[in-house]
Motif scaffolding. Structure first.
Motif, mmCIF file in Angstrom:
data_model
loop_
_atom_site.group_PDB
_atom_site.id
_atom_site.type_symbol
_atom_site.label_atom_id
_atom_site.label_comp_id
_atom_site.label_asym_id
_atom_site.label_seq_id
_atom_site.Cartn_x
_atom_site.Cartn_y
_atom_site.Cartn_z
ATOM 1 N N GLN A 1 -2.026 -48.520 -4.896
ATOM 2 C CA GLN A 1 -3.320 -49.135 -4.611
ATOM 3 C C GLN A 1 -4.472 -48.269 -5.095
ATOM 4 O OE1 GLN A 1 -3.998 -49.856 -0.442
ATOM 5 N NE2 GLN A 1 -6.102 -50.558 -0.749
ATOM 6 N N ILE A 2 -4.380 -46.951 -4.843
ATOM 7 C CA ILE A 2 -5.454 -46.053 -5.267
ATOM 8 C C ILE A 2 -5.525 -45.985 -6.785
ATOM 9 C CG2 ILE A 2 -6.287 -43.678 -5.235
ATOM 10 C CD1 ILE A 2 -5.041 -43.403 -2.438
ATOM 11 N N GLU A 3 -4.371 -45.911 -7.457
ATOM 12 C CA GLU A 3 -4.377 -45.854 -8.923
ATOM 13 C C GLU A 3 -5.023 -47.113 -9.505
ATOM 14 O OE1 GLU A 3 -1.490 -45.294 -12.844
ATOM 15 O OE2 GLU A 3 -0.634 -45.077 -10.827
ATOM 16 N N ALA A 4 -4.664 -48.272 -8.991
ATOM 17 C CA ALA A 4 -5.254 -49.518 -9.493
ATOM 18 C C ALA A 4 -6.762 -49.533 -9.272
ATOM 19 C CB ALA A 4 -4.602 -50.714 -8.801
ATOM 20 N N CYS A 5 -7.193 -49.069 -8.100
ATOM 21 C CA CYS A 5 -8.626 -49.020 -7.792
ATOM 22 C C CYS A 5 -9.347 -48.060 -8.731
ATOM 23 C CB CYS A 5 -8.814 -48.590 -6.337
ATOM 24 S SG CYS A 5 -10.545 -48.484 -5.819
ATOM 25 N N ALA A 6 -8.757 -46.890 -8.955
ATOM 26 C CA ALA A 6 -9.379 -45.891 -9.830
ATOM 27 C C ALA A 6 -9.528 -46.417 -11.252
ATOM 28 C CB ALA A 6 -8.563 -44.597 -9.813
ATOM 29 N N ARG A 7 -8.474 -47.029 -11.783
ATOM 30 C CA ARG A 7 -8.528 -47.548 -13.155
ATOM 31 C C ARG A 7 -9.539 -48.693 -13.257
ATOM 32 N NH1 ARG A 7 -4.925 -44.842 -16.039
ATOM 33 N NH2 ARG A 7 -2.991 -44.064 -15.050
ATOM 34 N N VAL B 1 -8.343 -33.492 -7.343
ATOM 35 C CA VAL B 1 -8.148 -34.005 -5.990
ATOM 36 C C VAL B 1 -6.715 -34.483 -5.804
ATOM 37 C CG1 VAL B 1 -8.792 -35.830 -4.358
ATOM 38 C CG2 VAL B 1 -10.565 -34.644 -5.668
ATOM 39 N N ILE B 2 -6.110 -34.100 -4.678
ATOM 40 C CA ILE B 2 -4.810 -34.638 -4.265
ATOM 41 C C ILE B 2 -5.075 -35.693 -3.197
ATOM 42 C CG2 ILE B 2 -2.564 -34.143 -3.241
ATOM 43 C CD1 ILE B 2 -2.924 -31.226 -4.177
ATOM 44 N N GLY B 3 -4.606 -36.922 -3.439
ATOM 45 C CA GLY B 3 -4.861 -38.008 -2.502
ATOM 46 C C GLY B 3 -3.642 -38.878 -2.277
ATOM 47 N N GLY B 4 -3.782 -39.797 -1.307
ATOM 48 C CA GLY B 4 -2.720 -40.755 -1.021
ATOM 49 C C GLY B 4 -1.980 -40.434 0.258
ATOM 50 N N GLY B 5 -1.386 -41.481 0.856
ATOM 51 C CA GLY B 5 -0.637 -41.296 2.094
ATOM 52 C C GLY B 5 -0.353 -42.619 2.764
ATOM 53 N N TYR B 6 -0.466 -42.637 4.068
ATOM 54 C CA TYR B 6 -0.178 -43.827 4.877
ATOM 55 C C TYR B 6 -1.249 -44.892 4.663
ATOM 56 C CZ TYR B 6 0.592 -46.582 9.161
ATOM 57 O OH TYR B 6 0.813 -47.590 10.059
ATOM 58 N N ASP B 7 -0.837 -46.147 4.680
ATOM 59 C CA ASP B 7 -1.752 -47.262 4.424
ATOM 60 C C ASP B 7 -2.358 -47.769 5.730
ATOM 61 O OD1 ASP B 7 -3.138 -49.420 3.482
ATOM 62 O OD2 ASP B 7 -1.404 -50.507 2.715
ATOM 63 N N LYS C 1 -17.563 -35.179 -10.889
ATOM 64 C CA LYS C 1 -17.070 -33.932 -10.286
ATOM 65 C C LYS C 1 -15.552 -33.809 -10.380
ATOM 66 C CE LYS C 1 -20.397 -32.604 -6.725
ATOM 67 N NZ LYS C 1 -20.546 -32.270 -5.296
ATOM 68 N N VAL C 2 -14.869 -34.936 -10.245
ATOM 69 C CA VAL C 2 -13.408 -34.922 -10.193
ATOM 70 C C VAL C 2 -12.852 -35.073 -11.606
ATOM 71 C CG1 VAL C 2 -11.347 -36.074 -9.297
ATOM 72 C CG2 VAL C 2 -13.386 -35.827 -7.856
ATOM 73 N N LYS C 3 -12.043 -34.101 -12.039
ATOM 74 C CA LYS C 3 -11.500 -34.147 -13.392
ATOM 75 C C LYS C 3 -10.131 -34.806 -13.441
ATOM 76 C CE LYS C 3 -10.099 -30.195 -15.164
ATOM 77 N NZ LYS C 3 -10.129 -28.806 -15.702
ATOM 78 N N LYS C 4 -9.367 -34.696 -12.355
ATOM 79 C CA LYS C 4 -8.061 -35.355 -12.287
ATOM 80 C C LYS C 4 -7.783 -35.752 -10.845
ATOM 81 C CE LYS C 4 -5.925 -33.063 -16.259
ATOM 82 N NZ LYS C 4 -5.919 -34.281 -17.101
ATOM 83 N N LEU C 5 -6.979 -36.819 -10.699
ATOM 84 C CA LEU C 5 -6.568 -37.306 -9.397
ATOM 85 C C LEU C 5 -5.044 -37.303 -9.346
ATOM 86 C CD1 LEU C 5 -7.225 -38.636 -6.649
ATOM 87 C CD2 LEU C 5 -7.280 -40.848 -7.846
ATOM 88 N N VAL C 6 -4.493 -36.558 -8.413
ATOM 89 C CA VAL C 6 -3.042 -36.458 -8.240
ATOM 90 C C VAL C 6 -2.667 -37.272 -7.009
ATOM 91 C CG1 VAL C 6 -1.096 -34.891 -7.864
ATOM 92 C CG2 VAL C 6 -3.012 -34.177 -9.316
ATOM 93 N N LEU C 7 -1.790 -38.247 -7.179
ATOM 94 C CA LEU C 7 -1.499 -39.209 -6.111
ATOM 95 C C LEU C 7 -0.048 -39.160 -5.646
ATOM 96 C CD1 LEU C 7 -3.399 -42.357 -7.468
ATOM 97 C CD2 LEU C 7 -4.102 -40.846 -5.590
ATOM 98 N N LEU C 8 0.130 -39.348 -4.336
ATOM 99 C CA LEU C 8 1.452 -39.473 -3.737
ATOM 100 C C LEU C 8 1.343 -40.385 -2.518
ATOM 101 C CD1 LEU C 8 2.352 -36.271 -1.673
ATOM 102 C CD2 LEU C 8 0.066 -36.734 -2.505
ATOM 103 N N GLY C 9 2.480 -40.806 -2.000
ATOM 104 C CA GLY C 9 2.482 -41.577 -0.763
ATOM 105 C C GLY C 9 2.406 -43.078 -0.958
ATOM 106 N N ALA C 10 2.389 -43.799 0.165
ATOM 107 C CA ALA C 10 2.470 -45.260 0.170
ATOM 108 C C ALA C 10 1.280 -45.930 -0.512
ATOM 109 C CB ALA C 10 2.604 -45.760 1.605
ATOM 110 N N THR C 11 0.137 -45.270 -0.516
ATOM 111 C CA THR C 11 -1.071 -45.888 -1.084
ATOM 112 C C THR C 11 -1.292 -45.538 -2.551
ATOM 113 O OG1 THR C 11 -2.367 -44.021 -0.263
ATOM 114 C CG2 THR C 11 -2.299 -46.004 1.125
ATOM 115 N N ALA C 12 -0.380 -44.813 -3.152
ATOM 116 C CA ALA C 12 -0.597 -44.333 -4.524
ATOM 117 C C ALA C 12 -0.847 -45.486 -5.495
ATOM 118 C CB ALA C 12 0.592 -43.490 -4.977
#
Length: 457
Positions: A390-396, A356-362, A377-388
């Protein structure tokens, strides 16, 4: 209100603003076009006006701070959806006794025929498009307008008493309605989104429910029984309520069970279609189909025409849109997944191991439900953008650690291609808006598709 020779302030210079200015000029109003962005160029705006309005040079254009002298001239203000209804300058307009309409209120006042208005956090575009396709197969005069990309104001004066209109209506547009009155309304779902604009879920849900506020016992309201806010809204409308459900059998309404969509009336069942006959994926799309069928049947479209339209209907661009298969990996563009609920539905629709590619405007929302929906289902999460971050911290925090950070969407596609194995899927479903990195979700999706097509076969 007869607007002939009235002076009207149109706020916003995008699609909605230009469409409103066009309608107003055609009904004889004097138009002042205003945008708070002082960096815009009047020549560019006037060029876009000239593409729609023959006497564009008669439209006054004001940029930057709105002078009080301009407000005092006006009999009415029409604001575009992107303009918050509680913005300081909008409140100042009201304080001077000037009525404030939204552009869909203006369009409704000048349109004819019967209107189906569809709202919801997710699924609006797919459902409105499908309703429009069903209408086109049966009626002679059909208009598909609103938040879907075609300005309602631009088409309103083309409608006749025989017209039917399918309108995608956003919460931003609903903020400024007063007399807006659809024959059929639909609320597909209400999940956290745009809280930076509406502040609380209660406010957001109330704005969504306002789509029904002027309906009477002669009208219909199509509501998702499995959404708590949509279900609760049924108690606050005079319209005849029609429920649909993807999780239970209804005695009255539409429901999905064991791969079949059914209509029940007092317990009597009527087959609509099977899921495996359709070209769109996921339970959320079964909900969209049920809502569209319900709307169409309120307009008395024959069942065979509905069925034939359903089985030939394809996913709209940017909503779990299949792009290509490269080296055995399927790529899907869900750039319209601009909130967590939409992104959850996209993940749930995947049937292969997925990157999954995720992240963007907050937009000031949380991502816990989205991460929890990964569910193996999701094997990897690829993050970019302003929310990266926050999303990484939430995922971990939820124990998901297969995360890769990138700087651009092009890099994200290249990383996914390197990490994916034959039999996998790559899904762009950002769970965030596109602003800040892209003009809109369409541009983000188009760029994703171009980057995927550029990959080696």
């Amino acid at each position: 209100m007869n607007l002939n020779h009235k002076k009207v302030l149109v706020v916003g210079t995008g699609i909605s603003g230009i469409g409103a200015a066009k309608l107003l000029k055609e009904v004889g109003a004097e138009v002042i076009l205003y945008d708070s962005n002082e960096k815009l160029k009047k020549d560019d705006i006037r060029h876009r006006l000239a593409e729609k309005i023959s006497d564009a040079d008669t439209v006054d254009i004001v940029l930057g701070t709105l002078p009080e002298t301009v407000i005092k001239q006006c009999d009415l203000a029409v604001i575009s959806p992107g303009v918050p209804a509680d913005a300081d300058f909008v409140n100042e307009i009201r304080a001077h006794g000037v009525d404030v309409w939204g552009e869909i209120e203006l369009a409704y006042r000048y349109s004819k025929g019967r209107l189906a208005a569809i709202t919801g956090t997710n699924g609006k575009t797919t459902t409105t498009t499908l309703v429009g396709e069903i209408f086109k197969a049966y009626f002679d005069s059909v208009f598909v307008v609103g938040n879907i990309g075609q300005s309602y104001t631009e088409k309103a004066l083309e409608t006749t008493d025989r017209s039917v209109i399918a309108a995608e209506i956003s919460s931003f547009q609903l903020e400024t309605i007063s007399g807006f009155h659809p024959f059929v309304s639909a609320i597909l779902n209400v999940t956290p989104d745009h809280l930076n604009r509406h502040y609380t879920m209660e406010n957001y849900a109330a704005v969504k429910a306002s789509i029904m506020k002027n309906q009477t016992a002669d009208d219909f309201a199509v509501l998702n029984y499995e959404d708590e806010y949509a279900r609760a809204a049924a108690a606050h409308t005079a319209a005849r309520v029609i429920f649909f459900s993807s999780a239970r059998t209804l005695e009255d309404g539409y429901y999905y069970k064991d791969g079949e969509i059914v209509r029940a009336v007092s317990g009597e069942k009527r087959h609509i279609c099977y899921e495996n006959e359709l070209k769109i994926l996921g339970i959320h799309n079964m909900e969209n189909v049920m809502a569209a069928v319900a709307v169409a049947e309120c307009f008395r479209v024959p069942s065979e025409i509905i069925y034939q339209t359903l089985i030939h209907f394809k996913a709209v661009p940017h909503r779990i849109e299949y792009v290509a298969t490269k080296r055995g990996v399927d790529y899907y563009n869900d750039s319209k997944g601009t909130n967590t609920d939409a992104a959850i539905k996209a993940v749930q629709a995947m049937v292969k191991p997925t990157i999954v590619i995720g992240g963007g405007y907050d937009k000031k929302v949380t991502f816990d439900d989205w991460i929890e929906a990964f569910d193996g289902k999701v094997k990897k999460l690829v993050l970019l953008g302003a929310t990266a971050d926050q999303i990484e911290a939430c995922a971990r925090a939820h124990g998901f650690n297969d995360i890769i950070r990138v700087s651009t969407l092009e890099e994200a596609v290249q990383v996914c291609a390197a990490q994916a194995s034959a039999g996998d899927a790559v899904l762009l479903s950002p769970a965030c808006a596109s602003w800040g990195m892209f003009k809109n979700y369409e541009q983000r999706g188009d760029m994703f598709k171009a980057y995927v097509q550029a990959l080696e076969a």
